[in-house]
Scaffold this motif. Structure first.
Motif, PDB file in Angstrom:
ATOM      1  N   LEU A 194       3.335  14.304  -7.094  1.00 31.13           N
ATOM      2  CA  LEU A 194       3.155  15.582  -6.579  1.00 31.13           C
ATOM      3  C   LEU A 194       4.636  16.214  -6.037  1.00 31.13           C
ATOM      4  O   LEU A 194       4.719  17.377  -6.091  1.00 31.13           O
ATOM      5  N   ARG A 200     -12.855  17.627  -7.889  1.00 24.28           N
ATOM      6  CA  ARG A 200     -12.964  17.208  -9.515  1.00 24.28           C
ATOM      7  C   ARG A 200     -12.952  18.223 -10.335  1.00 24.28           C
ATOM      8  O   ARG A 200     -12.617  18.444 -11.489  1.00 24.28           O
ATOM      9  N   TYR A 211       2.516   1.642  -3.416  1.00 22.15           N
ATOM     10  CA  TYR A 211       1.388   2.216  -4.426  1.00 22.15           C
ATOM     11  C   TYR A 211       1.240   3.610  -4.100  1.00 22.15           C
ATOM     12  O   TYR A 211       1.548   4.495  -5.067  1.00 22.15           O
ATOM     13  N   VAL A 212       1.114   4.107  -3.040  1.00 20.65           N
ATOM     14  CA  VAL A 212       0.619   5.662  -2.505  1.00 20.65           C
ATOM     15  C   VAL A 212       1.945   6.316  -2.834  1.00 20.65           C
ATOM     16  O   VAL A 212       1.880   7.539  -3.545  1.00 20.65           O
ATOM     17  N   THR A 238       0.906  -1.313  -0.040  1.00 20.80           N
ATOM     18  CA  THR A 238       0.079   0.098  -0.121  1.00 20.80           C
ATOM     19  C   THR A 238       0.861   1.412  -0.071  1.00 20.80           C
ATOM     20  O   THR A 238       0.529   2.360  -0.680  1.00 20.80           O
ATOM     21  N   LEU A 251      -3.204  22.706  -6.834  1.00 22.00           N
ATOM     22  CA  LEU A 251      -2.943  21.746  -5.654  1.00 22.00           C
ATOM     23  C   LEU A 251      -3.089  22.298  -4.293  1.00 22.00           C
ATOM     24  O   LEU A 251      -3.878  21.736  -3.430  1.00 22.00           O
ATOM     25  N   ILE A 289       2.263   6.313  -7.143  1.00 19.23           N
ATOM     26  CA  ILE A 289       1.442   6.916  -7.907  1.00 19.23           C
ATOM     27  C   ILE A 289       0.887   8.222  -7.419  1.00 19.23           C
ATOM     28  O   ILE A 289       0.214   9.304  -8.245  1.00 19.23           O
ATOM     29  N   VAL A 290       1.066   8.529  -6.172  1.00 19.51           N
ATOM     30  CA  VAL A 290       0.386   9.727  -5.450  1.00 19.51           C
ATOM     31  C   VAL A 290       1.828  10.725  -5.217  1.00 19.51           C
ATOM     32  O   VAL A 290       1.828  11.843  -5.757  1.00 19.51           O
ATOM     33  N   VAL A 291       2.431  10.376  -4.020  1.00 19.49           N
ATOM     34  CA  VAL A 291       3.407  11.174  -3.631  1.00 19.49           C
ATOM     35  C   VAL A 291       4.609  11.723  -4.646  1.00 19.49           C
ATOM     36  O   VAL A 291       5.006  12.764  -4.560  1.00 19.49           O
TER      37      VAL A 291
END
Length: 274
Positions: free
Chosen positions: A29, A204, A20-21, A17, A250, A24-26
């Protein structure tokens, strides 16, 4: 005696997990922040405060707020109808709520433009009342509403389904009107879910691109959204300016989510005490 974990394989699942975070996310950014930080304070401020950028913020935020307000009211009503009533075609309506998730946003933008253009099915009727949708800020709000309304419906719907009917029956037995029951019994229980759906809808709408560029007209200073301005800077190979403008979106999204989480915590505390 060896202590067993509550969740089997917790170290492995937690590691997957976090990986993945982070990936894909951190990581994206962080790359955005690093790219924007490569500018000096003066250059950064000059880019994000330019008249064209400020105009795009105004168009994007005001349109997102208008779309979110519409989604709050209409999304709640739609979730209420789907949950509380049984009618022919209910399953079709329920399934169509997820259509914006499955439909490519560019296809949605083309379809909305065809419908709301001056010669479209809806646009020709609205033009008779002096309303123009396509290529105006109103068209931007329409596109934002279409792509973000499922967030409100799908967060409120499960809560409505799990509400205990005994609460409403008790309120009715005490002489409460339908409006009083909704305002004093149902709405406080729905507030955390509504806040979550509204925050997701707003976030969104801030970042929507594909569904908007076809119906917006994309005129600088009037109907140009921030996402399009970022795309234009990327096409000009001005990656630092694109990252700087993107960092404003952001920060806005993070601020909105933080405020919403705070309001949710207060609403949950109020509900528990009540």
């Amino acid at each position: 005696m060896r202590r067993r974990n509550v969740l089997p394989g917790l170290p492995l699942s937690l590691g997957v997990t976090l990986f993945y975070v982070g990936l894909i996310v951190v990581l994206p950014l962080a790359a955005l922040v690093i790219k924007a930080a490569s500018l000096g304070p003066a250059d950064y401020w000059q880019i994000v405060s330019s008249p064209r950028a400020v105009a795009s913020y105004r168009v994007t935020v005001l349109s997102a707020l208008g779309a979110t307000l519409f989604n709050l009211l209409f999304g709640l009503a739609l979730a209420w109808v789907i949950t509380r009533y049984r009618f022919p075609g209910r399953r079709i309506v329920d399934a169509m709520v997820d259509l914006p998730f499955a439909l490519p946003t560019a296809v949605a933008g083309i379809a909305l433009t065809a419908l709301f253009a001056n010669n479209g099915w809806f646009g020709s009727v609205l033009e008779g009342f002096g309303m123009k949708v396509a290529y105006t800020p109103l068209g931007i709000m329409v596109a934002m509403c279409f792509t973000s309304i499922p967030f409100v419906v799908r967060t409120v719907q499960p809560v409505l389904e799990d509400l205990d009917p005994a609460l409403e029956e008790a309120a009715q037995s005490l002489g409460g009107s339908d409006w009083e029951i909704f305002r004093k019994v149902i709405l406080p229980l729905l507030t955390p879910a509504l806040l979550a759906g509204v925050s997701l809808s707003f976030a969104r709408s801030l970042g929507e691109f594909g569904a908007i560029i076809f119906i917006a007209g994309n005129q600088p200073m009037s109907t140009e959204i921030t996402s399009l301005l970022i795309f234009i800077r990327l096409e000009e190979y001005d990656y630092q300016a694109a990252a700087a403008i993107a960092s404003v979106l952001l920060l806005t999204a993070f601020f909105m989510l933080g405020v919403t989480n705070w309001l949710q915590a207060r609403a949950l505390r109020y509900t528990v005490k009540g």
